[in-house]
Write an enzyme that holds these catalytic residues in place. Structure first.
Site, PDB file in Angstrom:
ATOM      1  N   GLN A  87       1.788  -7.629   3.849  1.00 27.55           N
ATOM      2  CA  GLN A  87       1.677  -8.113   2.478  1.00 27.55           C
ATOM      3  C   GLN A  87       2.708  -9.199   2.163  1.00 27.55           C
ATOM      4  O   GLN A  87       2.805  -9.645   1.029  1.00 27.55           O
ATOM      5  CB  GLN A  87       1.832  -6.946   1.506  1.00 27.55           C
TER       6      GLN A  87
ATOM      7  N   HIS B 259       4.627  -3.724   0.212  1.00 22.19           N
ATOM      8  CA  HIS B 259       5.219  -3.365  -1.087  1.00 22.19           C
ATOM      9  C   HIS B 259       6.454  -4.209  -1.395  1.00 22.19           C
ATOM     10  O   HIS B 259       7.539  -3.699  -1.648  1.00 22.19           O
ATOM     11  CB  HIS B 259       5.540  -1.865  -1.136  1.00 22.19           C
TER      12      HIS B 259
ATOM     13  N   GLU C  51      -1.430   1.600 -12.629  1.00 21.82           N
ATOM     14  CA  GLU C  51      -0.902   1.757 -13.988  1.00 21.82           C
ATOM     15  C   GLU C  51      -0.653   0.417 -14.661  1.00 21.82           C
ATOM     16  O   GLU C  51      -0.376  -0.585 -14.004  1.00 21.82           O
ATOM     17  CB  GLU C  51       0.439   2.508 -13.950  1.00 21.82           C
TER      18      GLU C  51
ATOM     19  N   TYR D 107       9.815   5.144 -14.557  1.00 25.04           N
ATOM     20  CA  TYR D 107       8.354   5.226 -14.588  1.00 25.04           C
ATOM     21  C   TYR D 107       7.790   6.237 -13.587  1.00 25.04           C
ATOM     22  O   TYR D 107       6.586   6.322 -13.409  1.00 25.04           O
ATOM     23  CB  TYR D 107       7.760   3.821 -14.410  1.00 25.04           C
TER      24      TYR D 107
ATOM     25  N   TYR E  95      -3.220   7.831   0.723  1.00 22.49           N
ATOM     26  CA  TYR E  95      -4.459   7.245   1.220  1.00 22.49           C
ATOM     27  C   TYR E  95      -5.204   8.180   2.164  1.00 22.49           C
ATOM     28  O   TYR E  95      -6.435   8.142   2.247  1.00 22.49           O
ATOM     29  CB  TYR E  95      -4.167   5.919   1.929  1.00 22.49           C
TER      30      TYR E  95
END
Length: 472
Positions: A184, A250, A344, A354, A365
């Site tokens: 990513q 991430h 979210e 959070y 997953y």
């Protein structure tokens, strides 16, 4: 109808992650349906529910049946893919492999570009609009920014920064940082300084790379630079998350300026689900707040707390790839990826927790539970949850009067379901959702431009569209 597929099973005579030689078997319609269901339920959240993302893919771990079997069975944890050896039997993995290989070949023969014919008109609840194709020839356009003269800057995840001129020329900008374009990671967000017209200053977030002890490590970093023509000058790294890690996922990496003049940036948990988001001594799994030179605002919530990173503004975040300032309230809103379920939307509050990964609406997953809790004392609740996950990316509040009935609403791209979501905002509440542009492609970024139009960037093939209302 029978499909041919290649079966791999782990040999009892081999060690570690070795798999036996492939064997050709037949795949029935019932087997195909089972494999499709497993793919959508367990793989589609990250890879998309259709197989277009696999076409022309650069297979880091190999594309043979044996390679795919090993990837599914044993996973690649450093890249965010868990092992499915306890989720699926070997036969179920073989069916998944067959489904992938047959589906990819089918996509190659049919093409993977949706029909976006010029002149096609789309209907929203409030008005009709068309899509104008503005930019083509991209691969993964991660973010957009609009210059005062009408030119557009575009980050490509592979590491290139482009300027798209008013003459419709796609020009490379020199002076970008070295990035680790794996998983990513890559060249990610771009944000102009609020006084860009005076100082030509911009900010880039990216996956920085460091080679140490024979290993390649990476982290989320932010560079400040001055744009001079098609060259970045006076580059300075103003944020470099610690510690560097071997994982390739991430990174977070969205940027936004608050009304207070400070730069807010998101930092994903880097795969450290149980170790990073609740740990104030690391940068990962947080939203950060810094000055434009990288120094720390004196009123940051943990600036005086021992062993806490002083840039932290919120914590307990998983991986926010969308962030925008609400033009009405001035508050910073963000959305973040949940695991399998539980994406979210949050309004960030100074010092708030959070909850990740102590609180979540999703599961891992591979189907295993992460937490029994969806709420907890001391944890700030989201104002919107998606189950199943849409894999949100990009985020913009609608401003101006060009889009009748949309003003103040929130636009969010979906990577997994390949649509544009319009969230109907009333104050600090989300009261409904309209899903637009179904199957447009994996939507990576959404921006409001100074010309008053909404621009949407999609991946593979990388294109940028403009939403143009149709006059009745």
């Amino acid at each position: 109808m029978l499909f041919t597929f290649t079966s791999c099973t782990r040999s009892t005579s081999t060690a570690g992650n070795d798999a036996a030689a492939p064997q050709e078997q037949a795949l029935s319609e019932a087997d195909l349906d089972k494999a499709r269901t497993n793919y959508v339920n367990y793989c589609g959240g990250c890879h998309g529910r259709e197989l277009q993302t696999f076409v022309n893919r650069k297979w880091q771990h190999g594309a043979s049946a044996k390679d795919l079997f090993k990837s599914i069975k044993f996973g690649h944890p450093q890249e965010g893919m868990p092992a499915y050896d306890t989720t699926f039997t070997d036969q179920e993995i073989n069916l998944l492999v067959a489904y992938l290989r047959n589906g990819i070949n089918s996509q190659k023969s049919l093409g993977n570009t949706p029909d976006l014919s010029k002149g096609a008109v789309y209907q929203s609840e409030e008005f009709r609009f068309r899509l104008d194709t503005v930019v083509t020839g991209l691969e993964v356009p991660w973010a957009m920014a609009f210059l005062p003269n009408g030119d557009m800057l575009i980050t490509e995840r592979s590491g290139t920064l482009y300027r798209f001129t008013q003459a419709k020329q796609l020009q490379k900008v020199a002076g970008t940082p070295e990035v680790l374009a794996q998983g990513q990671g890559g060249l990610l967000d771009i944000q102009l300084h609020p006084d860009f017209s005076k100082n030509q200053t911009l900010f880039l977030s990216y996956s920085a790379v460091k080679r140490e002890g024979g290993q390649t490590l990476s982290t989320t970093a932010v560079m400040r630079a001055r744009l001079q023509g098609n060259t970045l000058q006076d580059q300075k790294v103003i944020f470099e998350a610690q510690p560097y890690d071997r994982t390739r996922h991430h990174y977070g990496s969205r940027l936004a300026f608050g009304r207070d003049g400070f730069l807010y940036l998101t930092m994903g948990d880097r795969g450290g689900t149980k170790t990073n988001p609740q740990n104030l001594s690391v940068h990962a799994g947080k939203t950060h707040r810094i000055k434009e030179d990288g120094s720390i605002p004196a009123d940051n919530p943990f600036v005086d707390q021992k062993d806490a990173m002083p840039s932290i503004f919120t914590y307990g975040n998983r991986n926010a790839q969308g962030m925008a300032r609400n033009p009405e309230t001035g508050e910073i809103w963000l959305h973040e990826h949940g695991p399998k379920g539980g994406d979210e939307v949050n309004i960030i509050r100074k010092g708030a927790n959070y909850g990740w990964a102590e609180v979540t609406y999703g599961i891992n997953y591979n189907g295993f539970k992460i937490s029994d809790l969806q709420q907890k004392a001391g944890v700030t609740d989201p104002i919107k949850v998606w189950v199943p996950s849409i894999a949100p990316s990009g985020m913009a509040f609608v401003t101006g009067n060009r889009y009748k009935g949309w003003k103040g609403d929130l636009l969010v791209g979906s990577l997994s379901f390949r649509f544009l979501s319009r969230l109907k905002v009333n104050g600090n509440n989300i009261e409904g959702e309209e899903r637009l542009l179904q199957d447009i492609g994996r939507v990576r970024d959404v921006r409001m431009a100074p010309d008053g139009y909404v621009y949407v960037a999609v991946e593979s093939p990388g294109r940028i569209f403009r939403l143009v209302p149709v006059q009745e």
